[in-house]
Write a protein that holds these residues in place. Structure first.
Motif, PDB file in Angstrom:
ATOM      1  N   THR A 191       0.731  -1.311  -0.074  1.00 25.40           N
ATOM      2  CA  THR A 191       0.068   0.219   0.099  1.00 25.40           C
ATOM      3  C   THR A 191       0.943   1.174   0.060  1.00 25.40           C
ATOM      4  OG1 THR A 191      -0.180   0.061   2.553  1.00 25.40           O
ATOM      5  CG2 THR A 191      -1.890  -1.250   1.082  1.00 25.40           C
ATOM      6  N   GLY A 192       1.910   1.331   0.860  1.00 23.57           N
ATOM      7  CA  GLY A 192       2.726   2.461   0.848  1.00 23.57           C
ATOM      8  C   GLY A 192       3.692   2.289   2.242  1.00 23.57           C
ATOM      9  N   PRO A 193       4.207   3.460   2.651  1.00 24.59           N
ATOM     10  CA  PRO A 193       4.770   3.505   3.984  1.00 24.59           C
ATOM     11  C   PRO A 193       3.889   3.231   5.045  1.00 24.59           C
ATOM     12  CG  PRO A 193       4.402   5.585   3.187  1.00 24.59           C
ATOM     13  CD  PRO A 193       3.995   4.709   1.915  1.00 24.59           C
ATOM     14  N   ALA A 194       4.564   2.343   6.232  1.00 24.87           N
ATOM     15  CA  ALA A 194       3.716   2.064   7.253  1.00 24.87           C
ATOM     16  C   ALA A 194       4.530   2.607   8.485  1.00 24.87           C
ATOM     17  CB  ALA A 194       3.381   0.799   7.329  1.00 24.87           C
ATOM     18  N   ASN A 195       5.114   1.503   9.036  1.00 29.07           N
ATOM     19  CA  ASN A 195       5.938   1.975  10.267  1.00 29.07           C
ATOM     20  C   ASN A 195       7.193   2.400  10.085  1.00 29.07           C
ATOM     21  OD1 ASN A 195       3.733   0.986  12.023  1.00 29.07           O
ATOM     22  ND2 ASN A 195       4.402  -1.040  11.748  1.00 29.07           N
ATOM     23  N   ALA A 196       8.212   1.999   9.268  1.00 30.41           N
ATOM     24  CA  ALA A 196       9.231   2.174   8.573  1.00 30.41           C
ATOM     25  C   ALA A 196       9.736   3.835   8.882  1.00 30.41           C
ATOM     26  CB  ALA A 196       9.645   1.793   7.492  1.00 30.41           C
ATOM     27  N   PRO A 197       8.946   4.642   8.245  1.00 33.23           N
ATOM     28  CA  PRO A 197       9.362   6.067   8.388  1.00 33.23           C
ATOM     29  C   PRO A 197       9.203   6.669   9.736  1.00 33.23           C
ATOM     30  CG  PRO A 197       7.364   5.800   6.904  1.00 33.23           C
ATOM     31  CD  PRO A 197       8.018   4.405   7.241  1.00 33.23           C
ATOM     32  N   ILE A 198       7.988   5.983  10.508  1.00 34.88           N
ATOM     33  CA  ILE A 198       7.847   6.614  11.835  1.00 34.88           C
ATOM     34  C   ILE A 198       9.114   5.846  12.850  1.00 34.88           C
ATOM     35  CG2 ILE A 198       6.132   6.232  13.815  1.00 34.88           C
ATOM     36  CD1 ILE A 198       3.985   5.736  11.794  1.00 34.88           C
ATOM     37  N   ASN A 199       9.569   4.951  12.425  1.00 34.18           N
ATOM     38  CA  ASN A 199      10.472   4.362  13.410  1.00 34.18           C
ATOM     39  C   ASN A 199      11.754   4.971  13.225  1.00 34.18           C
ATOM     40  OD1 ASN A 199       8.583   2.506  14.153  1.00 34.18           O
ATOM     41  ND2 ASN A 199       9.428   0.612  13.320  1.00 34.18           N
ATOM     42  N   ASP A 200      11.940   5.251  11.913  1.00 40.35           N
ATOM     43  CA  ASP A 200      13.184   5.800  11.597  1.00 40.35           C
ATOM     44  C   ASP A 200      13.332   7.556  12.137  1.00 40.35           C
ATOM     45  OD1 ASP A 200      13.725   3.901  10.147  1.00 40.35           O
ATOM     46  OD2 ASP A 200      13.764   4.563   8.327  1.00 40.35           O
ATOM     47  N   ILE A 201      12.164   8.102  12.295  1.00 34.72           N
ATOM     48  CA  ILE A 201      12.173   9.390  12.725  1.00 34.72           C
ATOM     49  C   ILE A 201      12.345   9.211  14.205  1.00 34.72           C
ATOM     50  CG2 ILE A 201      10.777  11.390  13.261  1.00 34.72           C
ATOM     51  CD1 ILE A 201      11.915  11.732  10.716  1.00 34.72           C
ATOM     52  N   LEU A 202      11.753   8.565  14.987  1.00 36.10           N
ATOM     53  CA  LEU A 202      11.768   8.302  16.317  1.00 36.10           C
ATOM     54  C   LEU A 202      13.333   7.829  16.863  1.00 36.10           C
ATOM     55  CD1 LEU A 202       8.534   6.810  17.282  1.00 36.10           C
ATOM     56  CD2 LEU A 202       9.238   9.269  17.511  1.00 36.10           C
ATOM     57  N   LEU A 252       9.507  11.468   2.686  1.00 36.30           N
ATOM     58  CA  LEU A 252       8.935  11.873   3.837  1.00 36.30           C
ATOM     59  C   LEU A 252       9.535  12.504   5.058  1.00 36.30           C
ATOM     60  CD1 LEU A 252       6.159   9.066   3.845  1.00 36.30           C
ATOM     61  CD2 LEU A 252       5.726  11.427   3.359  1.00 36.30           C
ATOM     62  N   LYS A 253      10.808  11.990   4.806  1.00 35.92           N
ATOM     63  CA  LYS A 253      11.986  12.387   5.989  1.00 35.92           C
ATOM     64  C   LYS A 253      12.002  13.725   5.720  1.00 35.92           C
ATOM     65  CE  LYS A 253      16.365  11.360   8.024  1.00 35.92           C
ATOM     66  NZ  LYS A 253      17.377  10.524   8.185  1.00 35.92           N
ATOM     67  N   ALA A 254      12.388  14.077   4.678  1.00 34.69           N
ATOM     68  CA  ALA A 254      12.543  15.751   4.566  1.00 34.69           C
ATOM     69  C   ALA A 254      11.212  16.537   4.635  1.00 34.69           C
ATOM     70  CB  ALA A 254      13.057  15.936   3.058  1.00 34.69           C
ATOM     71  N   ALA A 255       9.917  15.930   4.311  1.00 34.36           N
ATOM     72  CA  ALA A 255       8.770  16.480   4.254  1.00 34.36           C
ATOM     73  C   ALA A 255       8.456  17.076   5.724  1.00 34.36           C
ATOM     74  CB  ALA A 255       7.831  15.882   3.762  1.00 34.36           C
ATOM     75  N   VAL A 256       8.737  16.215   6.982  1.00 33.97           N
ATOM     76  CA  VAL A 256       8.296  16.256   8.271  1.00 33.97           C
ATOM     77  C   VAL A 256       9.850  16.860   9.045  1.00 33.97           C
ATOM     78  CG1 VAL A 256       6.508  14.534   8.108  1.00 33.97           C
ATOM     79  CG2 VAL A 256       8.937  14.027   9.105  1.00 33.97           C
ATOM     80  N   ALA A 257      10.811  17.351   8.643  1.00 38.33           N
ATOM     81  CA  ALA A 257      12.082  17.491   9.069  1.00 38.33           C
ATOM     82  C   ALA A 257      11.972  18.582   9.984  1.00 38.33           C
ATOM     83  CB  ALA A 257      13.005  17.606   8.270  1.00 38.33           C
ATOM     84  N   GLY A 258      11.030  19.583   9.639  1.00 41.10           N
ATOM     85  CA  GLY A 258      10.996  21.012  10.336  1.00 41.10           C
ATOM     86  C   GLY A 258       9.854  20.936  11.542  1.00 41.10           C
ATOM     87  N   MET A 259       9.217  19.747  11.637  1.00 41.40           N
ATOM     88  CA  MET A 259       7.957  19.700  12.361  1.00 41.40           C
ATOM     89  C   MET A 259       8.467  19.380  13.835  1.00 41.40           C
ATOM     90  SD  MET A 259       5.140  17.625  10.123  1.00 41.40           S
ATOM     91  CE  MET A 259       4.646  18.193   8.538  1.00 41.40           C
ATOM     92  N   HIS A 260       7.797  19.406  14.807  1.00 41.29           N
ATOM     93  CA  HIS A 260       7.887  19.158  16.225  1.00 41.29           C
ATOM     94  C   HIS A 260       7.483  17.632  16.088  1.00 41.29           C
ATOM     95  CE1 HIS A 260       6.501  17.738  20.255  1.00 41.29           C
ATOM     96  NE2 HIS A 260       7.329  18.891  20.837  1.00 41.29           N
ATOM     97  N   VAL A 261       8.512  16.701  16.904  1.00 48.29           N
ATOM     98  CA  VAL A 261       8.421  15.316  16.577  1.00 48.29           C
ATOM     99  C   VAL A 261       7.047  14.553  16.802  1.00 48.29           C
ATOM    100  CG1 VAL A 261       8.770  14.793  18.971  1.00 48.29           C
ATOM    101  CG2 VAL A 261       9.358  13.240  17.447  1.00 48.29           C
ATOM    102  N   ALA A 262       6.247  15.283  17.677  1.00 52.09           N
ATOM    103  CA  ALA A 262       4.724  14.935  17.598  1.00 52.09           C
ATOM    104  C   ALA A 262       4.101  14.838  16.341  1.00 52.09           C
ATOM    105  CB  ALA A 262       3.962  14.971  18.697  1.00 52.09           C
ATOM    106  N   ASP A 263       4.255  15.943  15.894  1.00 51.48           N
ATOM    107  CA  ASP A 263       3.396  16.447  14.577  1.00 51.48           C
ATOM    108  C   ASP A 263       4.104  15.772  13.522  1.00 51.48           C
ATOM    109  OD1 ASP A 263       1.937  18.323  15.778  1.00 51.48           O
ATOM    110  OD2 ASP A 263       3.271  19.869  15.468  1.00 51.48           O
TER     111      ASP A 263
END
Length: 377
Positions: A191-202, A252-263
């Motif tokens: 379908t697309g990305p699931a947990n991987a980008p979340i886990n990587d950011i955290l 997606l990593k770059a797209a959320v890079a400037g956000m607070h971690v929760a956002d």
């Protein structure tokens, strides 16, 4: 050779979320599930996870691959040794480091021959290469097992299995079909990305392995513009079957890079749910229910988003008596028996392969790997 009838098989999975190794026993004849047996989990340490992560995206021959493969093999042997005495054979998937369906390439770290020698047990491995040789995407491979599970739970109407691992994948199936490989029985795709980008950011920002229960996402606010940008990617215009590499949506990593971690986490969680909802538009007929497996089913925010966006009940697979933590490991136990008996493991509806294909190699202790029986069906 396997004796006739059901046998106990041991299956393993080390997923793209890089949390650890799952192992599970299944009794099956390669068509029908007779019984589910014991299972276990062996987490990767932070150092082991870092070694594997350093090899992500690498192909055979790269310097980082050898150390990653040794970590994967050692962790598998340590866990599999607990169960090997009950099994007639084992299915070893290995750790996917790179997957390029457009280029006809896939790379899973770990050598099944080493596993067979260490355990003294026949090991089926390299499940994906044969499918790709015949024009398939090489993934996903669990759908035939999902079909057997649907029969095991007594399903009578079309339903879907959703795996939320590092990447999300859906299997729509009609349990009334004659067999999993029958035309119209299964449609499966990533379908697309699931947990991987979340886990990587955290991991990068907080040193966390995952968003336990969705607690961090619950404190954030999703950026819908990022979600819409993701859905505008060409992958969502492709008809299934189709599959992805773990890092296919690296933007997606770059797209959320400037956000607070929760956002950032809330946004990535919304991306995962939106990708599933878009995928469900491809179902040949409405699904009576969607049964969710993989780590994402523990994420309350992700499950709530799915329930809101899909037009049917969304339930963890435990609701029908299955084990969502072990379903993929169980799948490779089931597939190992199919490989050993020359039965297909993929078909046009699951991977886009030209015809039903049985893949995999069989390594026996003290012997060279053997090509699977069956080939193109």
């Amino acid at each position: 050779m396997l004796r006739d009838g059901p046998v106990w098989a041991l299956g393993t999975m080390s997923g793209t979320s890089l949390d650890g190794v799952d192992a599970a026993l299944v009794e099956t004849d390669g068509v029908t599930i007779t019984r589910f047996g014991p299972s276990g989990y062996r987490p990767y340490s932070a150092a082991e996870r870092a070694t594997i992560r350093a090899a992500l995206g690498c192909w055979p021959g790269a310097a980082a691959v050898g150390p990653a493969a040794r970590v994967v093999e050692a962790a598998h042997v340590e866990l599999m040794a607990r169960f090997a005495g009950r099994a007639a054979l084992a299915g070893f998937h290995g750790q996917t480091l790179a997957h390029d369906p457009a280029g006809g390439r896939t790379h899973q770290a770990g050598d099944g021959g080493r596993i067979a020698a260490a355990l003294g047990l026949p090991v089926v491995w390299d499940f994906r290469s044969a499918d790709m040789r015949f024009g398939g995407q090489g993934a996903p491979l669990a759908p035939f097992f999902h079909f057997a599970c649907a029969r095991w739970i007594g399903a009578e109407r079309p339903l879907a299995f959703l795996n939320l691992g590092g990447v999300g994948n859906l299997t729509w199936l009609d349990p009334g079909a004659a067999a999993a490989e029958a035309p119209g029985a299964c449609l499966a795709f990533d379908t697309g990305p699931a947990n991987a980008p979340i886990n990587d950011i955290l991991a990068e920002r907080l040193g966390f392995a995952l968003d336990a229960g969705g607690a961090i996402a619950a404190d954030g606010r999703a950026d819908r513009a990022v979600v819409e940008r993701m859905l505008a990617q060409g992958y969502f215009l492709k008809m299934p079957p189709k599959s992805l590499d773990r890092d296919a949506f690296a933007f997606l990593k770059a797209a959320v890079a400037g956000m607070h971690v929760a956002d950032a986490v809330a946004t990535l969680t919304a991306c995962a749910a939106a990708a599933v909802a878009r995928g469900a538009e491809h179902f040949p007929a409405p699904a009576e229910r969607v049964l969710v497996t993989g780590g994402g089913r523990h994420n309350r925010v992700m499950m709530a988003m799915l329930a809101e966006s899909l037009d049917c009940p969304v339930l963890p697979v435990e609701a029908v008596g299955l084990d969502g933590d072990m379903l993929e490991a169980q799948a490779f136990a089931y597939l190992a028996v199919r490989v050993a008996r020359g039965l297909p493991t993929s078909c046009p509806g699951t991977t886009g392969v030209g015809a039903a294909v049985g893949g995999g190699e069989i390594s026996r202790p003290g012997a060279a790997a053997l090509p699977a029986r069956g080939g193109e069906g």
